[in-house]
Design a protein around this motif. Structure first.
Motif, mmCIF file in Angstrom:
data_model
loop_
_atom_site.group_PDB
_atom_site.id
_atom_site.type_symbol
_atom_site.label_atom_id
_atom_site.label_comp_id
_atom_site.label_asym_id
_atom_site.label_seq_id
_atom_site.Cartn_x
_atom_site.Cartn_y
_atom_site.Cartn_z
ATOM 1 N N GLN A 1 0.805 -1.210 0.000
ATOM 2 C CA GLN A 1 0.000 0.000 0.000
ATOM 3 C C GLN A 1 0.847 1.273 0.000
ATOM 4 O O GLN A 1 0.345 2.351 -0.317
ATOM 5 C CB GLN A 1 -0.935 0.014 1.217
ATOM 6 N N THR A 2 2.101 1.179 0.378
ATOM 7 C CA THR A 2 2.958 2.364 0.538
ATOM 8 C C THR A 2 4.166 2.322 -0.388
ATOM 9 O O THR A 2 5.225 2.849 -0.042
ATOM 10 C CB THR A 2 3.418 2.472 1.991
ATOM 11 N N MET A 3 4.026 1.705 -1.549
ATOM 12 C CA MET A 3 5.116 1.675 -2.511
ATOM 13 C C MET A 3 5.003 2.850 -3.475
ATOM 14 O O MET A 3 3.898 3.195 -3.911
ATOM 15 C CB MET A 3 5.105 0.359 -3.294
ATOM 16 N N MET B 1 -0.469 8.975 6.070
ATOM 17 C CA MET B 1 -0.091 7.569 6.159
ATOM 18 C C MET B 1 1.430 7.478 6.086
ATOM 19 O O MET B 1 2.024 7.438 5.008
ATOM 20 C CB MET B 1 -0.737 6.755 5.031
ATOM 21 N N ILE B 2 2.051 7.476 7.245
ATOM 22 C CA ILE B 2 3.508 7.509 7.318
ATOM 23 C C ILE B 2 4.084 6.114 7.471
ATOM 24 O O ILE B 2 5.161 5.813 6.969
ATOM 25 C CB ILE B 2 3.968 8.397 8.496
ATOM 26 N N GLY B 3 3.388 5.239 8.184
ATOM 27 C CA GLY B 3 3.914 3.917 8.470
ATOM 28 C C GLY B 3 4.234 3.130 7.214
ATOM 29 O O GLY B 3 3.418 3.023 6.290
ATOM 30 N N HIS B 4 5.438 2.606 7.155
ATOM 31 C CA HIS B 4 5.905 1.818 6.014
ATOM 32 C C HIS B 4 6.914 0.799 6.527
ATOM 33 O O HIS B 4 7.886 1.174 7.196
ATOM 34 C CB HIS B 4 6.546 2.724 4.959
ATOM 35 N N PRO B 5 6.701 -0.499 6.286
ATOM 36 C CA PRO B 5 7.696 -1.500 6.707
ATOM 37 C C PRO B 5 8.967 -1.378 5.875
ATOM 38 O O PRO B 5 8.966 -1.630 4.668
ATOM 39 C CB PRO B 5 6.972 -2.833 6.470
#
Length: 409
Positions: free
Chosen positions: A74-76, A189-193
């Motif tokens: 979702q965060t790419m 939406m900051i969280g990113h693994p």
């Protein structure tokens, strides 16, 4: 008079209001014992909390992994959206990343902060048009947001410190406005693994080896500089970098039944090909002893591989025969074919890329700057696509000299 007699009978005769006590040593010993007991209790509580965290993590390990893999999808960032940027180009990326790596090391931030900052930068560039004069400002805002999100509070850089590192090119309000604009663009939406998060999960199954961890981080940070790894998922990149690090350090590879052993061979080959193009800033960073001096280890590994390749390509030695050599002409020796020699660019980038990476302006590429321009060494960074220009306009071969000149907004 009666009151004085009653007080004397109750407390006894005393010539002074100050009483010397000889029991101070006893009270000090008791206080030290209490402090020791408190320290032991804190250690026991900490050990108990770690055990509970480990048990809980093992219980929810699969759920955590599924959530991380969902979040990374979702965060790419979108590479195709970055390609259609009007002003910023891929050749500007190494300069900005050199600046971010130096700032990250100067503030002693966590490794995951750097990966998260680069992810925020790429995601913002995937959604907004970025002018080249604001490219460095976006990078600083991404680093500030990443530090606030997951790093220690005492190490979060201030706006004044970032402004000083940017040579006062931007005002204080510009940093605040850009920070807010990045957060709003990403819908908060900051969280990113990150790669570091997946790496810690892979290393938790084995005994702690700091050299393998530092080597993996070094390879993963090299991948940040290249376009082809921007769209690679952090889980795939972490496992591939870990496999390559174990190969360089002659460590045994993980089993294919384990999560860390399922890596992408194509990604491993791509990472190994880019080991020759490491940034000078990264090489200096990972040449320190607290990072296991892994950059020097990689250089030694590449030299050994080059020697092995030369031995394999060398022709067999012919048998010794006695031959009579004819005298060679001296006047026409220059007429024979000669092997062209490559030019060396060692003097161009002796100390790495200069910072801050100020982007060039269009008016600086006139005819007067041709004599002062220097060509960027092709082996430092891969060639990147640039927009087509008319034949009468100078090509970006002059960017290296003018790109590093400080400009004011």
């Amino acid at each position: 008079m009666a009151y004085q007699q009653s007080t004397q009978s109750r407390y006894g005769h005393c010539d002074s209001y100050f009483v010397d006590s000889h029991d101070d040593g006893i009270y000090a010993i008791r206080a030290e014992a209490r402090e020791r007991a408190r320290a032991i209790a804190r250690m026991q509580q900490r050990a108990l909390a770690e055990d509970l965290s480990r048990i809980t993590s093992e219980e929810y390990q699969e759920d955590i992994m599924d959530h991380m893999e969902h979040m990374e999808s979702q965060t790419m960032p979108d590479v195709n959206s970055i390609d259609i940027q009007t002003e910023i180009q891929w050749f500007m990326r190494p300069y900005l990343l050199d600046f971010l790596v130096e700032a990250h090391a100067a503030f002693q931030l966590l490794p995951e902060t750097l990966f998260l900052a680069v992810n925020l930068l790429d995601r913002y560039c995937s959604r907004r048009v970025v002018y080249k004069r604001h490219y460095q400002l976006v990078g600083c805002a991404a680093l500030l947001i990443a530090a606030k999100y997951g790093d220690r509070k005492d190490r979060v850089p201030t706006v004044r410190e970032l402004k000083s590192m940017c040579c006062s090119l931007y005002d204080d309000e510009m940093f605040t406005q850009m920070e807010w604009h990045v957060l709003q663009t990403l819908n908060w939406m900051i969280g990113h693994p990150t790669v570091d998060a997946f790496l810690q999960l892979a290393l938790s199954e084995l005994a702690y080896d700091p050299e393998v961890e530092h080597m993996t981080l070094y390879i993963a940070e090299i991948a940040l500089f290249h376009k082809e790894f921007v769209s690679t998922r952090p889980s795939v990149l972490a496992r591939s970098a870990l496999a390559l690090a174990r190969c360089i350090l002659s460590r045994t590879q993980a089993k294919t039944s384990e999560w860390a052993g399922v890596y992408d061979p194509q990604t491993v080959m791509s990472l190994s090909n880019h080991l020759y193009q490491s940034s000078q800033v990264l090489s200096r960073k990972y040449s320190s002893m607290h990072l296991s001096n892994v950059s020097t280890t990689v250089d030694d590994f590449l030299q050994r591989q080059a020697q092995i390749a030369r031995r394999a390509a060398a022709p067999p030695t012919p048998p010794a025969t006695i031959t009579i050599e004819e005298p060679k002409p001296t006047t026409d020796a220059y007429l024979g074919p000669q092997t062209p020699q490559k030019t060396h660019y060692g003097a161009v980038m002796q100390h790495g890329c200069l910072t801050p990476p100020i982007t060039p302006e269009n008016e600086q590429f006139g005819q007067g700057n041709v004599a002062k321009a220097q060509v960027l060494p092709p082996h430092m960074y891969p060639s990147t696509p640039t927009p087509d220009h008319p034949s009468n306009v100078q090509q970006p071969q002059y960017y290296h000299n003018t790109y590093l000149q400080p400009q004011h907004v």
